[in-house]
Every structure is written in C-alpha cells, then in structure tokens.
Scaffold this motif. Structure first.
Motif, mmCIF file in Angstrom:
data_model
loop_
_atom_site.group_PDB
_atom_site.id
_atom_site.type_symbol
_atom_site.label_atom_id
_atom_site.label_comp_id
_atom_site.label_asym_id
_atom_site.label_seq_id
_atom_site.Cartn_x
_atom_site.Cartn_y
_atom_site.Cartn_z
ATOM 1 N N ARG A 1 12.306 -120.068 3.933
ATOM 2 C CA ARG A 1 13.410 -119.577 3.105
ATOM 3 C C ARG A 1 14.468 -118.875 3.961
ATOM 4 N N ARG B 1 18.572 -120.169 5.054
ATOM 5 C CA ARG B 1 19.785 -119.347 5.094
ATOM 6 C C ARG B 1 20.441 -119.429 6.469
ATOM 7 N N THR C 1 13.225 -111.109 -0.968
ATOM 8 C CA THR C 1 14.523 -110.711 -1.519
ATOM 9 C C THR C 1 14.736 -109.211 -1.401
#
Length: 293
Positions: A139, A143, A194
């Motif tokens: 993940r 990005r 997150t």
C-alpha cells in the motif's frame, strides 16, 4: 526548523543506541546484507540496460541529427536510472524489513525495554505479522509509485526538472522511508497504516528530518546496511514520542479500559500544537484491530 532538528536527532540517537548495544547492531545487520546482494544485482542490470530501454522508448528519434538524439536519450537514460534508484531506496527498506521482521521486531522491543515504560508486544503468529507488513508495504509502495511516475514526468520540465524535482523526490522518499521504519514500533502499538501516515503528516518536518538524511546516506554503497539497525532504533524512539505508552502515556490497554487520550507533545517544541488523533482498538489490546481482519 526545530522539528527538522528533532527528526535528525532521533536518527543520531538511534545510531548511538546500537553502538552502545553492539550485540544488537550485529544482529540487525543480517537482513540488510541479504537484501543488499539482491539489490546490487538488480541495479547492475539496470545500468547495463538503461541505454537500450531509452532507445526502445524513443523510436521516433532515430532520424534526429546530433546532438538532439544524444541529448534526448541521454536525459531519458539518466531519468530511468534515477527512477530505478528512487524505487530502490524506498523498496530496499520495505524488503529488508520484511526479510528481517523477526530481527527488527526484537531490536525494537529491546529499545522500548531499555528506555523504560510499557513494552508493547504482538501476540500474532509470525506468518500473520509478515502478511500485515507485506500488505502495508504494498500500500505504501503504491503511493510511492504514484509520486514516482508524477516526478518522472515532471523531470522533463526545463530547469525545474533538474533542480526542484529531485529535491521533491528526496523529500517524498524521506517521508515514506520514515513511515516504513516507524511501522516496526507502531504496529506493535496497534496503529494502522492510515493512522501512521496521519501521525507523520502532523509532524511532517520531523519525519523529513529523520528520513531525508537516511535517503541521502543510503545512496552510498553499504551505508544502508550499516545504518539500518540504528535507523530502526531511532524510528522506535520517534514512535515512543508520537504515541506515548507507559508512565504518563496512554497505550492500547489503557484505551480499552476507557482511558482514551491522543498522543501528547514529545517535547517543548510541540507545545500548543494539536496532535493527530490515534484510534486504539476498542478491546483486546494492541492486536485487536489486526485479529479482526
């Protein structure tokens, strides 16, 4: 500027910690050595094939006269290698942390133990820890790839592409490198990806002060391997201040009992700032959120 200095201070403190604990320094070198051999071979292949890749990508320029053909393909060759190096710096940490998960987990716990206070520990099996680390790394790399493609395209902008864009690239690399390293300690505290990113965005200059010098140092052969144990130790020290746990701090176990508090300021320089909220698992300790998945 204080946050930049504070971030660099964590890096220095981490290196000092492993120097004082020489056994852990040697212990933390092993994963980096294995990964370095793999990446050295990959970069060697990229150096040998960058020219051919540039020629393959620009068939329309075959009939161009000199020096324009050489300028175009030479610039593209440099950009391809720079992009590969950019990805290598980021993925090196992710792959090394994945390969050395048990090593760095133990090292991070030892830093917590020597610094005092609660020592959060994961109760998940190793395969589950590896899966979570691999998933979060993918993940993060998604990005990074987005920013990498964007910066690669901006590299063709005259002047700015050769000055401003590389600086931005180092900052992007430094931020995500800091996240990857801090994840070792923050995952044990039950902080999800997150929330980790939110914590570091709230202390962006601190993350850059920690990560950018590492990115620059990692460009020197073998330095990445030598600095990795201290980088993990320094990131653990930073994580302790971002998410206090122990005397005076509220950890996952406290939050489960209703003693909820956001991370407080790590030092006087943070006074008056609003820290990013961290949502602890509601019950079951630091691993409750993971076990639910």
């Amino acid at each position: 500027m204080r946050d930049l200095a504070a971030g660099f201070g964590y890096l220095v403190k981490g290196q000092r910690w492993v120097v004082r604990h020489g056994r852990w320094f040697g212990f933390g070198l092993l994963p980096g050595l294995v990964t370095l051999v793999l990446y050295a071979g990959a970069l060697y292949g990229l150096v040998g094939g960058a020219d051919d890749l540039a020629a393959w990508a620009t068939p329309f320029a075959d009939d161009w006269s000199s020096p324009w053909l050489d300028v175009l393909r030479g610039t593209l060759t440099v950009l391809v290698f720079a992009f590969g190096l950019f990805l290598a710096v980021i993925t090196f940490t992710a792959v090394t942390l994945l390969v050395g998960q048990p090593f760095y987990e133990s090292l991070s716990e030892q830093v917590d133990r020597t610094e005092g206070g609660r020592v959060p520990q994961s109760k998940l099996p190793l395969w589950r820890e590896l899966w979570i680390s691999a998933r979060d790394s993918v993940r993060v790399l998604a990005r990074v790839a987005f920013f990498g493609v964007l910066l690669f395209a901006c590299g063709f902008i005259p002047v700015a592409g050769q000055t401003v864009v590389p600086v931005i690239g180092f900052c992007v690399s430094g931020f995500f490198l800091a996240e990857e390293l801090a994840a070792v300690a923050l995952q044990r505290r039950g902080v999800e990806l997150t929330e980790r990113l939110a914590l570091l965005r709230a202390r962006r200059l601190r993350a850059l002060g920690f990560g950018v010098p590492l990115v620059l140092a990692f460009l020197v052969p073998f330095v990445a391997v030598l600095l990795m144990p201290g980088a993990v130790a320094g990131a653990t020290l930073m994580a302790r201040d971002l998410v206090p746990a122990g005397p005076g701090g509220v950890g996952p176990e406290d939050a489960a009992r209703g003693e909820v508090a956001a991370p407080g300021p790590a030092d006087p320089a943070d006074a008056g700032r609003t820290p990013a909220p961290v949502h602890w698992p509601e019950a079951g300790g630091p691993d409750a959120g993971r076990a639910a998945r």
